[in-house]
Design a protein around this motif. Structure first.
Motif, PDB file in Angstrom:
ATOM      1  N   GLY A  31     146.893 -43.524 -11.705  1.00 30.52           N
ATOM      2  CA  GLY A  31     147.337 -42.841 -12.929  1.00 30.52           C
ATOM      3  C   GLY A  31     146.321 -41.843 -13.464  1.00 30.52           C
ATOM      4  O   GLY A  31     145.903 -40.925 -12.766  1.00 30.52           O
ATOM      5  N   ASP A  32     145.913 -42.068 -14.726  1.00 31.41           N
ATOM      6  CA  ASP A  32     145.014 -41.120 -15.386  1.00 31.41           C
ATOM      7  C   ASP A  32     143.547 -41.435 -15.153  1.00 31.41           C
ATOM      8  O   ASP A  32     142.680 -40.900 -15.849  1.00 31.41           O
ATOM      9  N   GLU A  33     143.248 -42.315 -14.234  1.00 30.73           N
ATOM     10  CA  GLU A  33     141.843 -42.682 -14.043  1.00 30.73           C
ATOM     11  C   GLU A  33     141.047 -41.536 -13.441  1.00 30.73           C
ATOM     12  O   GLU A  33     141.552 -40.773 -12.622  1.00 30.73           O
ATOM     13  N   ARG A  34     139.783 -41.465 -13.852  1.00 25.55           N
ATOM     14  CA  ARG A  34     138.854 -40.502 -13.263  1.00 25.55           C
ATOM     15  C   ARG A  34     137.550 -41.246 -12.990  1.00 25.55           C
ATOM     16  O   ARG A  34     137.179 -42.153 -13.724  1.00 25.55           O
ATOM     17  N   ALA A  35     136.878 -40.861 -11.905  1.00 20.09           N
ATOM     18  CA  ALA A  35     135.624 -41.543 -11.566  1.00 20.09           C
ATOM     19  C   ALA A  35     134.460 -40.594 -11.733  1.00 20.09           C
ATOM     20  O   ALA A  35     134.603 -39.385 -11.555  1.00 20.09           O
ATOM     21  N   MET A  36     133.312 -41.146 -12.102  1.00 20.04           N
ATOM     22  CA  MET A  36     132.088 -40.348 -12.180  1.00 20.04           C
ATOM     23  C   MET A  36     130.913 -41.215 -11.748  1.00 20.04           C
ATOM     24  O   MET A  36     130.821 -42.373 -12.141  1.00 20.04           O
ATOM     25  N   LEU A  37     130.063 -40.624 -10.916  1.00 23.90           N
ATOM     26  CA  LEU A  37     128.843 -41.337 -10.568  1.00 23.90           C
ATOM     27  C   LEU A  37     128.112 -41.641 -11.877  1.00 23.90           C
ATOM     28  O   LEU A  37     128.056 -40.800 -12.769  1.00 23.90           O
ATOM     29  N   MET A  38     127.555 -42.832 -11.991  1.00 21.67           N
ATOM     30  CA  MET A  38     126.859 -43.191 -13.235  1.00 21.67           C
ATOM     31  C   MET A  38     125.794 -42.146 -13.577  1.00 21.67           C
ATOM     32  O   MET A  38     125.573 -41.836 -14.746  1.00 21.67           O
ATOM     33  N   ALA A  39     125.139 -41.600 -12.548  1.00 16.71           N
ATOM     34  CA  ALA A  39     124.121 -40.570 -12.796  1.00 16.71           C
ATOM     35  C   ALA A  39     124.713 -39.368 -13.530  1.00 16.71           C
ATOM     36  O   ALA A  39     123.990 -38.660 -14.242  1.00 16.71           O
ATOM     37  N   GLY A  40     126.007 -39.161 -13.384  1.00 18.75           N
ATOM     38  CA  GLY A  40     126.654 -38.027 -14.049  1.00 18.75           C
ATOM     39  C   GLY A  40     126.548 -38.116 -15.566  1.00 18.75           C
ATOM     40  O   GLY A  40     126.514 -37.096 -16.256  1.00 18.75           O
ATOM     41  N   PHE A  41     126.486 -39.344 -16.076  1.00 18.03           N
ATOM     42  CA  PHE A  41     126.417 -39.520 -17.529  1.00 18.03           C
ATOM     43  C   PHE A  41     125.050 -39.135 -18.087  1.00 18.03           C
ATOM     44  O   PHE A  41     124.863 -39.095 -19.287  1.00 18.03           O
ATOM     45  N   LEU A  42     124.089 -38.902 -17.206  1.00 22.26           N
ATOM     46  CA  LEU A  42     122.765 -38.472 -17.663  1.00 22.26           C
ATOM     47  C   LEU A  42     122.624 -36.953 -17.605  1.00 22.26           C
ATOM     48  O   LEU A  42     121.604 -36.399 -17.996  1.00 22.26           O
ATOM     49  N   GLN A  43     123.641 -36.288 -17.084  1.00 23.77           N
ATOM     50  CA  GLN A  43     123.503 -34.861 -16.789  1.00 23.77           C
ATOM     51  C   GLN A  43     123.725 -33.982 -18.020  1.00 23.77           C
ATOM     52  O   GLN A  43     124.567 -34.272 -18.855  1.00 23.77           O
ATOM     53  N   GLN A  44     122.936 -32.917 -18.085  1.00 26.32           N
ATOM     54  CA  GLN A  44     123.137 -31.895 -19.118  1.00 26.32           C
ATOM     55  C   GLN A  44     123.409 -30.555 -18.432  1.00 26.32           C
ATOM     56  O   GLN A  44     123.019 -30.367 -17.277  1.00 26.32           O
ATOM     57  N   ASP A  45     124.048 -29.642 -19.138  1.00 26.62           N
ATOM     58  CA  ASP A  45     124.232 -28.313 -18.552  1.00 26.62           C
ATOM     59  C   ASP A  45     123.006 -27.457 -18.862  1.00 26.62           C
ATOM     60  O   ASP A  45     122.043 -27.915 -19.489  1.00 26.62           O
ATOM     61  N   ASN A  46     123.042 -26.204 -18.435  1.00 28.04           N
ATOM     62  CA  ASN A  46     121.855 -25.348 -18.606  1.00 28.04           C
ATOM     63  C   ASN A  46     121.561 -25.048 -20.073  1.00 28.04           C
ATOM     64  O   ASN A  46     120.475 -24.604 -20.411  1.00 28.04           O
ATOM     65  N   GLN A  47     122.536 -25.281 -20.935  1.00 27.13           N
ATOM     66  CA  GLN A  47     122.306 -25.075 -22.375  1.00 27.13           C
ATOM     67  C   GLN A  47     121.842 -26.355 -23.060  1.00 27.13           C
ATOM     68  O   GLN A  47     121.611 -26.378 -24.262  1.00 27.13           O
TER      69      GLN A  47
ATOM     70  N   VAL B  26     121.058 -53.318  -6.280  1.00 28.81           N
ATOM     71  CA  VAL B  26     120.190 -52.325  -6.920  1.00 28.81           C
ATOM     72  C   VAL B  26     121.089 -51.338  -7.664  1.00 28.81           C
ATOM     73  O   VAL B  26     121.718 -50.469  -7.065  1.00 28.81           O
ATOM     74  N   ALA B  27     121.156 -51.533  -8.988  1.00 27.33           N
ATOM     75  CA  ALA B  27     122.222 -50.890  -9.764  1.00 27.33           C
ATOM     76  C   ALA B  27     121.762 -49.578 -10.386  1.00 27.33           C
ATOM     77  O   ALA B  27     121.889 -49.347 -11.576  1.00 27.33           O
ATOM     78  N   HIS B  28     121.206 -48.675  -9.535  1.00 24.87           N
ATOM     79  CA  HIS B  28     120.801 -47.383 -10.098  1.00 24.87           C
ATOM     80  C   HIS B  28     121.997 -46.430 -10.166  1.00 24.87           C
ATOM     81  O   HIS B  28     123.089 -46.736  -9.681  1.00 24.87           O
ATOM     82  N   GLY B  29     121.743 -45.283 -10.766  1.00 26.75           N
ATOM     83  CA  GLY B  29     122.839 -44.392 -11.127  1.00 26.75           C
ATOM     84  C   GLY B  29     123.550 -43.746  -9.955  1.00 26.75           C
ATOM     85  O   GLY B  29     124.588 -43.116 -10.122  1.00 26.75           O
ATOM     86  N   GLN B  30     122.989 -43.897  -8.753  1.00 26.49           N
ATOM     87  CA  GLN B  30     123.635 -43.312  -7.582  1.00 26.49           C
ATOM     88  C   GLN B  30     124.426 -44.380  -6.828  1.00 26.49           C
ATOM     89  O   GLN B  30     125.241 -44.056  -5.976  1.00 26.49           O
ATOM     90  N   ASN B  31     124.216 -45.650  -7.163  1.00 25.37           N
ATOM     91  CA  ASN B  31     124.968 -46.720  -6.499  1.00 25.37           C
ATOM     92  C   ASN B  31     126.177 -47.188  -7.308  1.00 25.37           C
ATOM     93  O   ASN B  31     127.001 -47.944  -6.808  1.00 25.37           O
ATOM     94  N   LEU B  32     126.244 -46.759  -8.561  1.00 26.13           N
ATOM     95  CA  LEU B  32     127.350 -47.185  -9.434  1.00 26.13           C
ATOM     96  C   LEU B  32     128.252 -45.998  -9.744  1.00 26.13           C
ATOM     97  O   LEU B  32     127.768 -44.888  -9.959  1.00 26.13           O
ATOM     98  N   THR B  33     129.533 -46.270  -9.753  1.00 22.95           N
ATOM     99  CA  THR B  33     130.498 -45.246 -10.160  1.00 22.95           C
ATOM    100  C   THR B  33     131.335 -45.845 -11.281  1.00 22.95           C
ATOM    101  O   THR B  33     131.825 -46.963 -11.155  1.00 22.95           O
TER     102      THR B  33
END
Ligand SMILES: Nc1ncnc2c1ncn2[C@@H]1O[C@H](COP(=O)(O)OP(=O)(O)O)[C@@H](O)[C@H]1O
Ligand SMILES: [Mg+2]
Length: 586
Positions: free
Chosen positions: A363-379, A422-429
């Motif tokens: 359905g409306d689910e979307r996935a993101m690597l946990m590391a994505g939640f730490l990301q900022q844009d260039n601004q 090992v639950a780092h941001g690249q192993n969790l989605t």
């Protein structure tokens, strides 16, 4: 924001120096002095760095990169910083020069990341599909030199590094079956994964070429760089004897993900990801595929998947295992006889096929690597801010949902089954629905999954050979997969980011985490003893220092992957946050 080439070069250098001071202060190599928000770092070399910063609940300085000055002038060289800090970091000249090369490679990647991100906003990143977003991510948050890729030149980086966002095609080889160790969930998977990677016509063509060879054969994908630089040279003997047959490039377009060596099928996003050995040094080690876990990998992932489907809590919270139905390795005929050879020689040829998270979205689910939640844009705008906004929830409620579906299942896996991941941001989605955290997908089970060293009855269902192959750790170490792997490596950054973005204080962040854990523990009184074994509220947590290892060990070859070094214990922010919130309420 347009920048000249020179201004951009200075910018990425300054951002890297800010990260270095922040992480190396946390790892206790550097001792800046100051207070309030103005800090000075006096180095033995005589160089003086000044900057604005605030100190997080973890005792880490978070710097304002643009404020960084060296001896009264704006900072413009990360290399100069390492030269200035050589004494404090304890590097000899051999290590320092190698490190400067890794620094140059990282800066090259950082420049490219900035260019790539110029075309997108945090809001847009927040909406991207999980694989498509990965090129925009910044890499390992703790490793100061996180885009080393030692061994790759400019062309190879442009073709294969994730921040260049270039799809590639896999090379295919057939290897005589006796040379292969194969781990399978079921026999049909062996063909299924190959079919998933190409059109029916291409599959038929590859098959017909293999079917006319004598004997039994295994089809393996190879990364084009690995083929060129390692396989066709090191495996010449097999090629000459007709035991390894090159079938050329074929199949779908694959996109390198954050780990570089795991790639996603761009043409069929629901098809399995493929993880391939790349004998390049990136962050802590050479990225080969160790043979040790291959034979048991598929059955291990099937067992874990079964737990997630049958355990009431894991089922209820929708925890998903990205299974690894097929794993294959081929030990090199010569190096395998040299027991103490550097590990990179033992891990050159193989593959792990892994479920794609996209296959599991409804359905409306979307996935993101946990590391994505730490990301900022260039601004400087944060992806997480837009996800929270989309959910319509106040930040604290959003976080509570996040902890309920991420931390609680990981903790439950540990307490109920003795499993640490090992639950780092690249192993969790994280899978969200309309921005609301809904469930967790876990991956990377071969090597990053460990078991408690105690005879938990729950582990008896795991086949004996699988148990015997996995690393066993005492509870006080296993808990680091959560405390260090997740709290320090993901939450440490997320909480600081939320505070900087004026979304939530760090105190509220960790008090919410403590509440989520406490509620889980109340609901499971039968695990009382296990909660004492795996205590998340100990006054102190051991500090693992991944950068210091490199300064000490350097770049010389080793038989084993290097192990991290411990610093002084950290006082547990969960405890202090709970105490502080209680005081504020009283
Ligand atoms: N946020 C992150 N946290 C941890 N590792 C990361 C992160 N971003 C990129 N990486 C890189 O991912 C790699 C580890 O993943 P790896 O085990 O190779 O692949 P996989 O998880 O697909 O099995 C390392 O090279 C590391 O530098
Ligand atoms: Mg990984």
């Amino acid at each position: 924001m347009m920048m000249t080439q020179q201004a951009l070069w200075q910018h990425v250098n300054r951002v890297l120096v800010a990260k270095c001071i922040s992480e190396l202060q946390y790892e206790e190599c550097l001792v800046p002095e100051g207070g309030a928000d103005c800090w000075t770092l006096n180095l033995a070399s005589g160089a003086r760095y000044r900057f604005f910063a605030w100190q997080s609940l973890w005792g880490q300085l978070r710097l304002n990169a643009e404020s960084l000055m060296r001896n009264g002038k704006p900072v413009d060289s990360a290399a100069q910083f390492f030269i200035d800090a050589q004494g404090e970091l304890g590097m000899d000249d051999i290590v320092l020069a190698n490190l400067l090369e890794e620094c140059a490679q990282t800066l090259q990647g950082d420049l490219q990341s900035w260019w790539l991100r110029q075309s997108v906003s945090a809001r847009q990143m927040a909406q991207m599909d999980v694989d498509v977003m990965q090129p925009y991510l910044d890499g390992h948050p703790k490793a100061v030199l996180n885009k080393g890729r030692l061994g790759w030149g400019a062309d190879e980086l442009a073709r294969y590094a994730p921040e260049y966002n270039q799809p590639l095609r896999l090379r295919w080889v057939a290897v005589a079956r006796p040379h292969c160790v194969v781990g399978l969930e079921q026999d049909s998977d062996l063909d299924g994964v190959i079919k998933s990677a190409m059109s029916a016509a291409e599959y038929q063509s590859l098959r017909s070429r293999v079917d006319c060879l004598n004997g039994e054969w295994i089809l393996l994908p190879v990364h084009p760089w690995q083929w060129q630089h390692k396989i066709r040279i090191h495996f010449q003997a097999w090629i000459a004897r007709g035991e390894l047959v090159d079938l050329g490039e074929a199949g779908c377009r694959y996109l390198p993900l954050q780990s570089i060596r795991t790639l996603a099928n761009l043409d069929f996003p629901q098809a399995p990801n493929v993880k391939l050995p790349l004998t390049i040094l990136n962050t802590s080690c050479y990225r080969g595929i160790p043979g040790h876990y291959i034979a048991v990998g598929a059955r291990l992932s099937a067992w874990l998947d079964e737990r997630c489907r049958t355990d009431p809590l894991l089922y209820d919270r929708g925890t998903l295992v990205l299974r690894e139905p097929v794993g294959i390795t081929c030990a090199h005929p010569d190096y395998r006889q040299v027991q103490g050879a550097p590990y990179r020689y033992q891990e050159m040829l193989g593959v792990i096929w892994r479920d794609s998270v996209q296959k599991n979205l409804h359905g409306d689910e979307r996935a993101m690597l946990m590391a994505g939640f730490l990301q900022q844009d260039n601004q400087g705008d944060a992806v997480v801010k837009h996800v929270i906004a989309e959910s319509g929830l106040p930040p604290r409620q959003w976080l509570r949902k996040l902890f309920d579906v991420v931390v609680v299942p990981l903790y439950h896996l540990m307490c109920q089954y003795g499993v640490g991941l090992v639950a780092h941001g690249q192993n969790l989605t994280l899978i969200t629905e309309n921005g609301v955290p809904k469930r967790l997908a876990i991956k990377d089970l071969q090597g990053d999954l460990r078991l408690v060293d105690q005879p938990f009855a729950e582990l008896q269902l795991l086949p004996q050979d699988v148990r015997a192959t996995l690393t066993r750790l005492p509870p006080e170490y296993l808990i680091h997969d959560l405390q260090t792997g997740h709290f320090v490596t993901v939450l440490r950054y997320l909480s600081a980011l939320l505070q900087e973005q004026n979304l939530l204080s760090e105190t509220a962040f960790y008090a919410t985490l403590a509440l989520s854990i406490a509620e889980y523990q109340r609901a499971y009184p039968q695990l009382h003893e296990r909660f004492r074994l795996f205590d998340l509220l100990t006054p102190n947590i051991k500090k693992v220092c991944i950068n210091r290892v490199r300064f000490i060990e350097g770049y010389a070859d080793r038989a084993q992957r290097p192990l991290p070094i411990l610093g002084t214990d950290i006082s547990n922010p969960l405890r202090s946050a709970v105490r502080q919130e209680q005081q504020e309420i009283a």
